[in-house]
Structure formats: structure tokens, C-alpha cells
Scaffold this motif. Structure first.
Motif, PDB file in Angstrom:
ATOM      1  N   ALA A 185       0.834  -1.206   0.000  1.00  0.00           N
ATOM      2  CA  ALA A 185       0.000   0.000   0.000  1.00  0.00           C
ATOM      3  C   ALA A 185       0.866   1.252   0.000  1.00  0.00           C
ATOM      4  O   ALA A 185       0.576   2.224  -0.707  1.00  0.00           O
ATOM      5  N   LEU A 186       1.937   1.238   0.787  1.00  0.00           N
ATOM      6  CA  LEU A 186       2.862   2.372   0.822  1.00  0.00           C
ATOM      7  C   LEU A 186       3.509   2.609  -0.534  1.00  0.00           C
ATOM      8  O   LEU A 186       3.590   3.740  -1.020  1.00  0.00           O
ATOM      9  N   ILE A 187       3.989   1.541  -1.136  1.00  0.00           N
ATOM     10  CA  ILE A 187       4.667   1.668  -2.431  1.00  0.00           C
ATOM     11  C   ILE A 187       3.677   2.103  -3.516  1.00  0.00           C
ATOM     12  O   ILE A 187       3.992   2.947  -4.366  1.00  0.00           O
ATOM     13  N   SER A 188       2.469   1.548  -3.490  1.00  0.00           N
ATOM     14  CA  SER A 188       1.453   1.929  -4.462  1.00  0.00           C
ATOM     15  C   SER A 188       1.130   3.408  -4.351  1.00  0.00           C
ATOM     16  O   SER A 188       0.976   4.112  -5.358  1.00  0.00           O
ATOM     17  N   GLN A 189       1.022   3.897  -3.118  1.00  0.00           N
ATOM     18  CA  GLN A 189       0.749   5.320  -2.913  1.00  0.00           C
ATOM     19  C   GLN A 189       1.917   6.159  -3.420  1.00  0.00           C
ATOM     20  O   GLN A 189       1.715   7.181  -4.088  1.00  0.00           O
ATOM     21  N   ALA A 190       3.148   5.722  -3.156  1.00  0.00           N
ATOM     22  CA  ALA A 190       4.321   6.485  -3.594  1.00  0.00           C
ATOM     23  C   ALA A 190       4.417   6.537  -5.116  1.00  0.00           C
ATOM     24  O   ALA A 190       4.804   7.558  -5.690  1.00  0.00           O
ATOM     25  N   GLU A 191       4.043   5.451  -5.788  1.00  0.00           N
ATOM     26  CA  GLU A 191       4.186   5.364  -7.238  1.00  0.00           C
ATOM     27  C   GLU A 191       3.017   5.972  -8.005  1.00  0.00           C
ATOM     28  O   GLU A 191       3.120   6.189  -9.215  1.00  0.00           O
TER      29      GLU A 191
END
Length: 295
Positions: free
Chosen positions: A18-24
Motif C-alpha cells: 500500500a505504501l509503495i502503491s501510494q508512492a508510485e
């Protein structure tokens, strides 16, 4: 039947995704995304943001395990979660390149830490039940927390904004609104990126985000809320008028340096719920598409 250890690790992986998806997710108005070689707000690049997110996996696993032990949202659990979170934040900063990079996932760590613990306490519960449990955890004081005031607490005291703690104590209403926006956009035929952008804008449109307040006071917050609302009222990012409004809004925030980071953290919470592993999702909830970490 999965073991409790594997369930804890699955929750942690979901939080990291979820963190990476938000960052990308791109283009995020005023926020670092895949267009940036250098993230202005944190001094770190996107690769470092990914590494720092992955460094939180052991911390999230420990939070899930800590929650399963008492089986209820006690004050002792809240304090243990706080201690784990502070250790995880120290590791995250160094994984991202050292103290100079700041705390790129600080707000999301608070949001996701509570939601991971709630999901461990209530396997299979619906998001509304999990946010209610997170609220119970957030109402407990953490006696081990640093005494020095944070930027968010200073802004909350000055302007009366709820901040991240207020959101948690209200059972994360903006996380739930973002989930509803995701579902509505997908049902209307939006792409996954468009649906996630509409969810982010839904949060921005009403959240009292302490980031803009800290940077430039109430006028900056009003600009964020009005700009996000304008994109949604134009039809959302899946429409030509909405896409044009998004481009103008993004350009304005980047020009002024206003970064609504609190909204991004709450979107990460919604993406966590949206991609919960089968072992932790409600039995009566149909398993949706695997959105993975795509932006």
C-alpha cells in the motif's frame, strides 16, 4: 490453514504494498511520484522511498503479532505499538539513505500501524469494524511517546485541525471515504490509476491536512481543498475536463511547494484495506482484482 506468523507477515506485506502503491501513483498533486528524480519534500528519490517502505515490513509484522497476544485494544498494546513504531521509523530513515532524508512515510506509519494491529485483532472484519478498533487503540495515551511537540501537534493546537491523531480517534473517516471513491470510480469505468487519483482527491477535498497548514496556513489548505474539489466536480480524472483540472491543480501545488502529505497517508490506509490478503478479509466480501503495487 495459515499460521499466525504467516498471517502477520501477510498483513505486513499488504501494508508495504500500500505504501509503495501510494508512492508510485502518478500524477499526485504537490506530492512526489514517478515523475520526480528528486523528491523535493524529503530529499530522497523514488527508489529510496521504496526501500524505506520495505524496511517497515518487520515492524508491521511485529505490530500484528503484538496485537494477537492480548486479543483486544488495550492501553498496553497501544504503548507497545508506539515503541515498535519508533524503532521501525529509525530503521526506515536509514534504509532510505540516512537521517538527512527525513521521515518519508511518517504519517502512513501511524495510519497503517493502527490498521495492521486492528486487522490482526479482528481477522476477516470489514473496514468499518477495523477502523472502529483502530479508534479504540488511538484513544489510549502512549506514555512512552516523546514529549517534544511535533509539527502536526503544533498545527492542530494553532488551527484546531484534527491531524493524524484526530483522524484515528474519529475511526479514520477519510480512509473509508477513499475506499468508497475507489469503488465508485471503478464502477464508472475508470482505470486503476484514475480510481486511485479520484480517491486521493476525495480525501484532499475535505481533510484538514496539517501539511499545507504547517507550510502556509489556512489559505494553502483552502487551495488544496478547492483544487481537489474542482477536479472531482469536473467529472474526475477519467474525464477530459477533470484531467485538465488535475493538471492545472498539480502545476499550482508544485509551483507553490504545498504538499498535502496527510492525504497521501490516508490513501495508503485505503489501499491497505483494498488489498487485504484472503486470510484477513471478510468472508462475505468478494475478492476483487489483484491490484498489486501498480500506480
Amino acid at each position: 490453514m495459515p499460521t499466525t506468523r504467516s498471517m502477520d507477515e501477510a498483513l505486513a506485506r499488504t501494508a508495504v504494498r500500500a505504501l509503495i502503491s501510494q508512492a508510485e501513483l502518478t500524477p499526485k498533486p504537490g506530492l512526489a511520484d514517478t515523475r520526480d528524480l528528486q523528491a523535493r519534500a524529503t530529499g530522497t528519490d523514488l527508489l529510496a522511498l521504496r526501500w524505506s517502505a520495505k524496511a517497515l515490513a518487520p515492524g508491521f509484522t511485529a505490530m500484528a503479532a503484538a496485537a494477537r497476544r492480548p486479543g483486544e485494544p488495550t492501553r498496553a498494546l497501544r504503548e507497545e505499538l508506539g515503541a515498535i513504531g519508533r524503532c521501525a521509523e529509525w530503521t526506515m530513515a536509514r534504509a532510505g539513505g540516512g537521517p538527512a532524508t527525513g521521515r518519508p512515510h511518517h504519517g502512513a506509519l501511524w495510519v497503517l500501524g493502527l490498521l495492521v494491529a486492528a486487522a490482526a485483532l479482528q481477522p476477516g472484519a470489514a473496514p468499518r469494524e477495523l477502523t472502529a478498533t483502530a479508534r479504540q487503540l488511538a484513544t489510549h495515551a502512549d506514555r512512552g511517546a516523546p514529549r517534544r511537540p511535533s509539527a502536526g501537534s503544533q498545527v492542530s493546537a494553532t488551527y484546531g485541525a484534527a491531524g493524524a491523531r484526530g483522524e484515528a480517534r474519529a475511526a479514520f473517516p477519510h480512509v473509508r471515504r477513499a475506499l468508497d471513491a475507489l469503488s465508485a470510480a471503478r464502477a464508472a469505468g475508470a482505470t486503476e490509476t484514475q480510481a486511485r487519483l479520484d480517491a486521493l482527491l476525495t480525501v484532499m477535498s475535505t481533510l484538514q491536512d496539517t501539511g499545507p497548514l504547517y507550510q502556509a496556513g489556512p489559505p494553502a489548505l483552502r487551495r488544496v481543498q478547492d483544487g481537489a474539489r474542482g477536479v472531482l466536480e469536473a467529472g474526475g480524472t477519467a474525464t477530459a475536463p477533470g484531467a485538465a483540472a488535475l493538471a492545472a491543480f498539480d502545476a499550482e501545488l508544485r509551483e507553490t511547494g504545498v504538499a498535502p502529505r496527510g492525504s497521501a497517508a490516508l490513501l495508503a490506509g485505503a489501499l491497505f484495506f483494498d488489498t487485504l490478503p484472503a486470510a484477513a478479509r471478510p468472508l462475505d466480501r468478494p475478492r476483487g482484482r489483484d491490484h498489486g503495487a501498480r500506480g
